[in-house]
Design a protein around this motif. Structure first.
Motif, PDB file in Angstrom:
ATOM      1  N   VAL A  76     -21.263 -33.132  57.963  1.00  0.00           N
ATOM      2  CA  VAL A  76     -21.609 -32.239  56.855  1.00  0.00           C
ATOM      3  C   VAL A  76     -22.822 -31.409  57.266  1.00  0.00           C
ATOM      4  N   PHE A  77     -22.877 -30.176  56.784  1.00  0.00           N
ATOM      5  CA  PHE A  77     -23.970 -29.261  57.114  1.00  0.00           C
ATOM      6  C   PHE A  77     -24.854 -29.109  55.870  1.00  0.00           C
ATOM      7  N   LEU A  78     -26.163 -29.197  56.080  1.00  0.00           N
ATOM      8  CA  LEU A  78     -27.080 -29.242  54.940  1.00  0.00           C
ATOM      9  C   LEU A  78     -27.986 -28.004  54.910  1.00  0.00           C
ATOM     10  N   TYR A  79     -28.013 -27.334  53.749  1.00  0.00           N
ATOM     11  CA  TYR A  79     -28.854 -26.137  53.618  1.00  0.00           C
ATOM     12  C   TYR A  79     -29.930 -26.379  52.559  1.00  0.00           C
ATOM     13  N   SER A  80     -31.159 -26.111  52.919  1.00  0.00           N
ATOM     14  CA  SER A  80     -32.205 -26.188  51.894  1.00  0.00           C
ATOM     15  C   SER A  80     -32.308 -24.828  51.199  1.00  0.00           C
ATOM     16  N   PHE A  81     -32.799 -24.873  49.998  1.00  0.00           N
ATOM     17  CA  PHE A  81     -32.747 -23.675  49.154  1.00  0.00           C
ATOM     18  C   PHE A  81     -34.155 -23.306  48.695  1.00  0.00           C
ATOM     19  N   ILE A  82     -34.545 -22.076  48.995  1.00  0.00           N
ATOM     20  CA  ILE A  82     -35.853 -21.599  48.501  1.00  0.00           C
ATOM     21  C   ILE A  82     -35.607 -20.325  47.698  1.00  0.00           C
ATOM     22  N   TYR A  83     -35.659 -20.485  46.391  1.00  0.00           N
ATOM     23  CA  TYR A  83     -35.499 -19.316  45.499  1.00  0.00           C
ATOM     24  C   TYR A  83     -36.895 -18.738  45.334  1.00  0.00           C
ATOM     25  N   ASN A 125     -31.949 -38.192  49.533  1.00  0.00           N
ATOM     26  CA  ASN A 125     -30.932 -38.671  48.582  1.00  0.00           C
ATOM     27  C   ASN A 125     -29.534 -38.191  48.984  1.00  0.00           C
ATOM     28  N   VAL A 126     -29.476 -36.959  49.469  1.00  0.00           N
ATOM     29  CA  VAL A 126     -28.179 -36.418  49.892  1.00  0.00           C
ATOM     30  C   VAL A 126     -27.636 -37.237  51.064  1.00  0.00           C
ATOM     31  N   VAL A 127     -28.494 -37.461  52.070  1.00  0.00           N
ATOM     32  CA  VAL A 127     -28.023 -38.167  53.276  1.00  0.00           C
ATOM     33  C   VAL A 127     -27.605 -39.590  52.924  1.00  0.00           C
ATOM     34  N   SER A 128     -28.376 -40.246  52.055  1.00  0.00           N
ATOM     35  CA  SER A 128     -27.981 -41.638  51.785  1.00  0.00           C
ATOM     36  C   SER A 128     -26.677 -41.679  50.989  1.00  0.00           C
ATOM     37  N   ARG A 129     -26.416 -40.708  50.122  1.00  0.00           N
ATOM     38  CA  ARG A 129     -25.123 -40.705  49.416  1.00  0.00           C
ATOM     39  C   ARG A 129     -23.979 -40.361  50.373  1.00  0.00           C
ATOM     40  N   LEU A 130     -24.260 -39.463  51.340  1.00  0.00           N
ATOM     41  CA  LEU A 130     -23.209 -39.138  52.328  1.00  0.00           C
ATOM     42  C   LEU A 130     -22.762 -40.401  53.050  1.00  0.00           C
ATOM     43  N   LYS A 131     -23.762 -41.235  53.382  1.00  0.00           N
ATOM     44  CA  LYS A 131     -23.424 -42.468  54.123  1.00  0.00           C
ATOM     45  C   LYS A 131     -22.453 -43.319  53.337  1.00  0.00           C
TER      46      LYS A 131
END
Ligand code: SF4
Length: 346
Positions: A55-62, A322-328
Motif C-alpha cells: 500500500v502507498f501512503l500519502y500525508s496530507f497538508i491542507y 495507526n494506519v500501518v498497524s491496521r494494515l498489518k
C-alpha cells in the motif's frame, strides 16, 4: 461465476478487456450482496496482480483554506462564513519534519484556489522547493487550476504529481457544482501537466449525480484522459453550503465505484481516503480494490481535511502509525519507497 470463469475474467481485465457501459450500469445498480462480494473480490485479485499486498501512503497538508471559488458542495467555498487559515512556510516545514523516518511515500500539498498564491505563484513554487529540501520525497500539489508557466515551475521545482479533480464529466452537473469555472480549462491543465512530465490524479464526487448515466459519463471522462491515479469520494453535505440539505448517499456506492475503477484501471493508483470515514472506512475501501491511503495527518494537528469527518472530534485517529498497524491486521503493508518511485516514473 465459478472459479474458472473468475480466473478467466481477471485475466481478461488484466489484458485490457475493459467494461461495457451495460456492465458498469449493472454493477452500479446491483444490491445483491453475493454479487457485490464477488465484485470486491475480483477487484482485490486484479489489484494484487500489480501491487500485491503493498500500500502507498500519502500525508496530507491542507496549507491554505482560502479560496476564490464557489463550488456548491465545498465547505471552503468563498461564500461560506468559516474561519480559515494559511500556514506559513515554517509551519508547513514543521509538519513535514514530523513525517521524517515515517512510512510516507508522498506529501500532498493542498490548498483552495487561494488568491494569495494564485496572484503570486512563485510563492507556491517556493513552498514546493522548501518541502523537497526538507523531506526529499515525491510531492503532490493540489493548487486548483493554475496557468502553464506555473505548472512548469512547480514541476521543475520538485513537484511530481498534480491532483486536479473534475468531480464530474456531466457538463450540466459540473455547472451546478463547480460554479463559474471552466470545464475545459480543468481538463487542459491536467493534459498539459501530463505532457511536461507530471503524474496526474483525477477524481469524481459520487452520490451527487442525477442518474447512473451521469456517473458513467464521469467514469468514461476519467478513462479518456488517462490519469495515473483515479479517485471517487462520497459527497458529504457541508454546513453553510448550498448543498447543505442534500441527502447523503451511503458509502456503499463509493465502494462499488472503487471496484469498478480497479477493473477499468487495473494497474493504477486508487486511493482509500481517511477523510470520509477514518480508518474503518480505509479498510472497506482497500477491500474494494484501492491501493493507496490518503489524508494521513499527524494526530495532534488542527489541519483541515476536505470532508473532514473528524473535524469536531477531540482525538484524531489518522496518523501513519495507526494506519500501518491496521494494515498489518489486513495482511497488507506499506510498499518500499523504491516501489512507489518506480510506479510514478522516478
Ligand atoms: S472545491 Fe476547491 S476550488 Fe472549489 S470551493 Fe472548494 S477549495 Fe475552492
Amino acid at each position: 461465476m465459478d472459479n474458472y470463469d473468475l480466473n478467466e475474467f481477471v485475466q481478461d481485465i488484466i489484458n485490457g478487456r475493459g467494461l461495457s457501459d451495460s456492465e458498469i450500469k449493472h454493477l452500479l445498480s446491483t444490491e445483491n450482496h453475493k454479487e457485490l462480494d464477488k465484485l470486491y473480490q475480483v477487484s482485490r485479485i486484479v489489484r494484487d496482480k500489480f501491487t500485491g499486498n503493498k500500500v502507498f501512503l500519502y500525508s496530507f497538508i491542507y496549507f491554505s483554506t482560502y479560496c476564490k471559488n464557489e463550488c456548491s458542495f465545498c465547505y471552503y467555498n468563498k461564500l461560506n462564513n468559516i474561519s480559515r487559515y494559511r500556514l506559513s512556510t515554517d509551519e508547513i516545514l514543521r509538519i513535514c519534519s514530523s513525517f521524517k523516518g515515517k512510512q510516507i511515500h508522498m506529501v500532498d500539498l493542498t490548498m483552495g484556489e487561494d488568491p494569495y498564491y494564485h496572484n503570486n505563484p512563485h510563492l507556491l513554487v517556493d513552498i514546493v522547493k522548501n518541502v523537497k529540501n526538507e523531506l526529499d520525497l515525491p510531492i503532490m500539489v493540489s493548487p486548483g487550476v493554475v496557468d502553464n508557466d506555473t505548472l512548469e515551475n512547480l514541476y521543475n521545482s520538485g513537484a511530481d504529481f498534480l491532483a486536479l479533480y473534475q468531480e464530474t464529466y456531466d457538463k450540466d452537473l459540473y455547472e451546478r457544482i463547480r460554479v463559474g469555472q471552466s470545464f475545459r480549462d480543468r481538463i487542459n491543465a491536467r493534459k498539459f501537466a501530463k505532457k511536461i512530465g507530471f503524474c496526474v490524479e483525477d477524481g469524481i464526487l459520487s452520490g451527487i449525480e442525477p442518474d447512473i448515466e451521469s456517473l458513467i459519463k464521469s467514469l468514461r471522462g476519467m478513462e479518456n484522459n488517462n490519469p495515473d491515479m483515479v479517485r471517487a469520494m462520497t459527497f458529504t453535505p457541508q454546513e453553510g453550503t448550498p448543498l447543505e440539505n442534500q441527502r447523503q448517499s451511503s458509502s456503499e456506492q463509493e465502494l462499488k465505484i472503487i471496484s469498478i475503477l480497479r477493473l477499468m484501471f487495473p494497474d493504477k493508483l486508487i486511493p482509500a481516503s481517511l477523510d470520509i470515514e477514518g480508518i474503518d472506512g480505509m479498510v472497506k475501501r482497500l477491500n474494494s480494490g484501492a491501493n493507496v491511503v490518503t489524508s494521513i495527518i499527524p494526530s495532534n494537528t488542527t489541519l483541515e481535511g476536505v470532508v473532514n469527518y473528524d473535524r469536531d472530534l477531540e482525538k484524531r485517529n489518522r496518523n501513519v502509525e495507526n494506519v500501518v498497524s491496521r494494515l498489518k491486521t489486513m495482511g497488507m503493508e506499506p510498499a518500499k519507497q523504491s516501489e512507489f518511485n518506480q510506479i510514478i516514473g522516478l
